[in-house]
Design an enzyme around this catalytic site. Structure first.
Site, PDB file in Angstrom:
ATOM      1  N   ASP A  84      -7.695  -5.667  13.601  1.00 20.38           N
ATOM      2  CA  ASP A  84      -7.542  -3.934  13.575  1.00 20.38           C
ATOM      3  C   ASP A  84      -7.097  -3.822  12.139  1.00 20.38           C
ATOM      4  O   ASP A  84      -5.840  -3.453  11.857  1.00 20.38           O
ATOM      5  CB  ASP A  84      -6.523  -3.732  14.574  1.00 20.38           C
ATOM      6  CG  ASP A  84      -6.276  -2.264  14.573  1.00 20.38           C
ATOM      7  OD1 ASP A  84      -7.041  -1.550  14.015  1.00 20.38           O
ATOM      8  OD2 ASP A  84      -5.333  -1.713  15.211  1.00 20.38           O
ATOM      9  N   HIS A 134      -8.537   2.856  19.689  1.00 24.41           N
ATOM     10  CA  HIS A 134      -7.640   1.618  20.494  1.00 24.41           C
ATOM     11  C   HIS A 134      -8.140   1.303  21.787  1.00 24.41           C
ATOM     12  O   HIS A 134      -8.174  -0.104  22.186  1.00 24.41           O
ATOM     13  CB  HIS A 134      -6.383   2.035  20.258  1.00 24.41           C
ATOM     14  CG  HIS A 134      -5.691   2.128  19.068  1.00 24.41           C
ATOM     15  ND1 HIS A 134      -5.142   3.320  18.540  1.00 24.41           N
ATOM     16  CD2 HIS A 134      -5.740   1.366  18.096  1.00 24.41           C
ATOM     17  CE1 HIS A 134      -4.838   3.155  17.125  1.00 24.41           C
ATOM     18  NE2 HIS A 134      -5.026   1.928  16.783  1.00 24.41           N
ATOM     19  N   ASP A 175       0.636  -8.799  11.077  1.00 22.00           N
ATOM     20  CA  ASP A 175       0.407  -7.583   9.990  1.00 22.00           C
ATOM     21  C   ASP A 175       1.221  -8.086   8.774  1.00 22.00           C
ATOM     22  O   ASP A 175       2.530  -8.170   8.761  1.00 22.00           O
ATOM     23  CB  ASP A 175       0.642  -6.172  10.379  1.00 22.00           C
ATOM     24  CG  ASP A 175       0.206  -5.308   9.667  1.00 22.00           C
ATOM     25  OD1 ASP A 175      -0.558  -4.365  10.134  1.00 22.00           O
ATOM     26  OD2 ASP A 175       0.504  -5.107   8.348  1.00 22.00           O
ATOM     27  N   GLN A 208       0.635  -1.350  -0.174  1.00 19.97           N
ATOM     28  CA  GLN A 208      -0.171   0.120   0.118  1.00 19.97           C
ATOM     29  C   GLN A 208       0.765   1.279  -0.004  1.00 19.97           C
ATOM     30  O   GLN A 208       2.056   1.122   0.281  1.00 19.97           O
ATOM     31  CB  GLN A 208      -1.007   0.094   1.379  1.00 19.97           C
ATOM     32  CG  GLN A 208      -0.222  -0.168   2.450  1.00 19.97           C
ATOM     33  CD  GLN A 208      -1.056  -0.950   3.600  1.00 19.97           C
ATOM     34  OE1 GLN A 208      -2.127  -0.758   3.653  1.00 19.97           O
ATOM     35  NE2 GLN A 208      -0.392  -1.363   4.458  1.00 19.97           N
ATOM     36  N   ASP A 229       0.031 -12.802   6.060  1.00 16.50           N
ATOM     37  CA  ASP A 229      -1.319 -12.642   5.775  1.00 16.50           C
ATOM     38  C   ASP A 229      -2.099 -13.264   7.160  1.00 16.50           C
ATOM     39  O   ASP A 229      -2.109 -14.609   7.135  1.00 16.50           O
ATOM     40  CB  ASP A 229      -1.745 -13.324   4.559  1.00 16.50           C
ATOM     41  CG  ASP A 229      -3.361 -13.078   4.023  1.00 16.50           C
ATOM     42  OD1 ASP A 229      -4.030 -12.799   5.026  1.00 16.50           O
ATOM     43  OD2 ASP A 229      -3.447 -13.514   3.024  1.00 16.50           O
ATOM     44  N   THR A 263      -7.452  -2.347   7.942  1.00 16.23           N
ATOM     45  CA  THR A 263      -8.016  -1.204   7.169  1.00 16.23           C
ATOM     46  C   THR A 263      -9.430  -1.508   6.870  1.00 16.23           C
ATOM     47  O   THR A 263      -9.989  -2.478   7.193  1.00 16.23           O
ATOM     48  CB  THR A 263      -7.079  -1.192   5.968  1.00 16.23           C
ATOM     49  OG1 THR A 263      -7.097  -2.517   5.300  1.00 16.23           O
ATOM     50  CG2 THR A 263      -5.718  -0.705   6.257  1.00 16.23           C
TER      51      THR A 263
HETATM   52  N1  AG3 Z   1      -7.734   0.573  11.417  1.00 22.53           N
HETATM   53  C1  AG3 Z   1      -9.137   0.846  11.034  1.00 22.53           C
HETATM   54  C2  AG3 Z   1      -9.223   2.143  10.308  1.00 22.53           C
HETATM   55  C3  AG3 Z   1     -10.553   2.257   9.464  1.00 22.53           C
HETATM   56  C4  AG3 Z   1     -10.439   3.810   9.111  1.00 22.53           C
HETATM   57  N2  AG3 Z   1     -11.399   3.905   7.829  1.00 22.53           N
HETATM   58  C5  AG3 Z   1     -11.663   4.804   7.347  1.00 22.53           C
HETATM   59  N3  AG3 Z   1     -11.348   6.022   7.929  1.00 22.53           N
HETATM   60  N4  AG3 Z   1     -12.487   4.748   6.535  1.00 22.53           N
HETATM   61  C6  AG3 Z   1      -7.000   1.519  11.942  1.00 22.53           C
HETATM   62  C7  AG3 Z   1      -5.826   1.162  12.417  1.00 22.53           C
HETATM   63  C8  AG3 Z   1      -5.572   1.779  13.748  1.00 22.53           C
HETATM   64  N5  AG3 Z   1      -4.712   0.854  14.602  1.00 22.53           N
END
Ligand code: AG3
Length: 280
Positions: free
Chosen positions: A157, A64, A108, A33, A139, A159
């Protein structure tokens, strides 16, 4: 830089956030990414992945603390915890606040996010140095398939699960999670906003219901995520989740036993969401 704005490229929200920024601290393309670190006068540093803001230094606790402490306090004695995603370390930091935790495995796929966090977000990545932490760059969907009865709590956690992380919300994945959990294990995953992603939230809840006997939904308000009213889908094999099962001793900014209870939607509204009685 004066009067410079960053427009978030969030393909899953019908609006665009526009942040005043004063510095670009890092920009690169990892194997998975685009990674961007920005500095903003209001929010502190921002971590942006593929154009979507993942966290800011000022409000990250609103996400968090809820993601980690609700499942960990619902569990009476969490020792082995698996985090899928979360390469910034924010969830790991909260998990490690629990003295009962003996091992926190963070899987991750993108090593570079972890490196970037260590460099730019020391307040989030502090847990990587803890001897109880194990980092695996794989993965998560594949990783979990190798385990049976291994973890007390599994946390996703990720994306946005509407993109390539979508597999982490499928019934198949939840079956692997169920198998990887101990007999009284608990799962939680971040599942976007009630406002803009309600259909997805309901779908994930139903997928979880096919696999776990106890499924519920709780929320917090995250000011930087479009839709704001953010959801967490929680599932449990045995322990009730709406109440902490033990005294809250961890130091937090907002999480407490009361906030734990308050995070869950009233039963009637939850039912109405799931059964389609509530719609916009
Ligand atoms: N994890 C979830 C983020 C989602 C954000 N989405 C959005 N803004 N559309 C974030 C990682 C934090 N540890």
């Amino acid at each position: 830089m004066k009067d410079v704005f960053f427009i978030e490229r969030d393909p899953y929200a019908p609006i665009r956030h526009c942040y005043a920024v004063n510095k670009v601290l890092y920009e690169s393309k990892s194997d998975y990414q685009e990674i961007l670190v920005l500095e903003s006068p209001e929010f502190g540093k921002l971590l942006v992945l593929d154009g979507v803001v993942q966290l800011d230094e000022k409000y990250e606790f609103m996400y968090h603390e809820y993601l980690a402490h609700v499942p960990l306090h619902a569990h009476p004695n969490p020792e082995d915890v698996l985090i899928i995603g979360g390469g910034d370390g924010g969830t790991l930091r909260e998990v490690l606040k629990h003295e009962s935790v003996k091992r926190a495995v963070l899987v991750d796929i993108d090593k570079e996010v972890i490196e970037v966090s260590k460099k730019f977000f020391p307040t989030l990545s502090s847990g990587f140095d803890d001897p109880r932490s194990i980092v695996v760059n794989e993965d998560g969907y594949k990783y979990i398939q190798d385990y049976e009865g291994e973890f007390d709590v599994v946390i996703v956690d990720s994306t946005d699960p509407v993109g390539f992380a979508h597999v982490l919300t499928t019934e198949d994945f939840f079956r692997f999670v169920h198998r990887a959990l101990k007999d009284d294990g608990i799962f939680v995953g971040q599942t976007e906003s009630i406002h803009y992603h309600l259909d997805m939230v309901v779908k994930v809840q139903k997928n979880l219901q096919r696999v776990f006997p106890i499924v519920d939904l709780y929320t917090s308000v995250v000011p930087i995520y479009a839709g704001y009213w953010w959801t967490y889908s929680i599932a449990s094999k045995k322990h009730p989740v709406r109440e902490p099962s033990r005294e809250v001793k961890v130091q937090t900014k907002i999480y407490s036993a009361d906030m734990h209870r308050y995070a869950f939607l009233p039963e009637s509204f939850y039912k109405s969401i799931l059964e389609g009685g509530f719609r916009y």
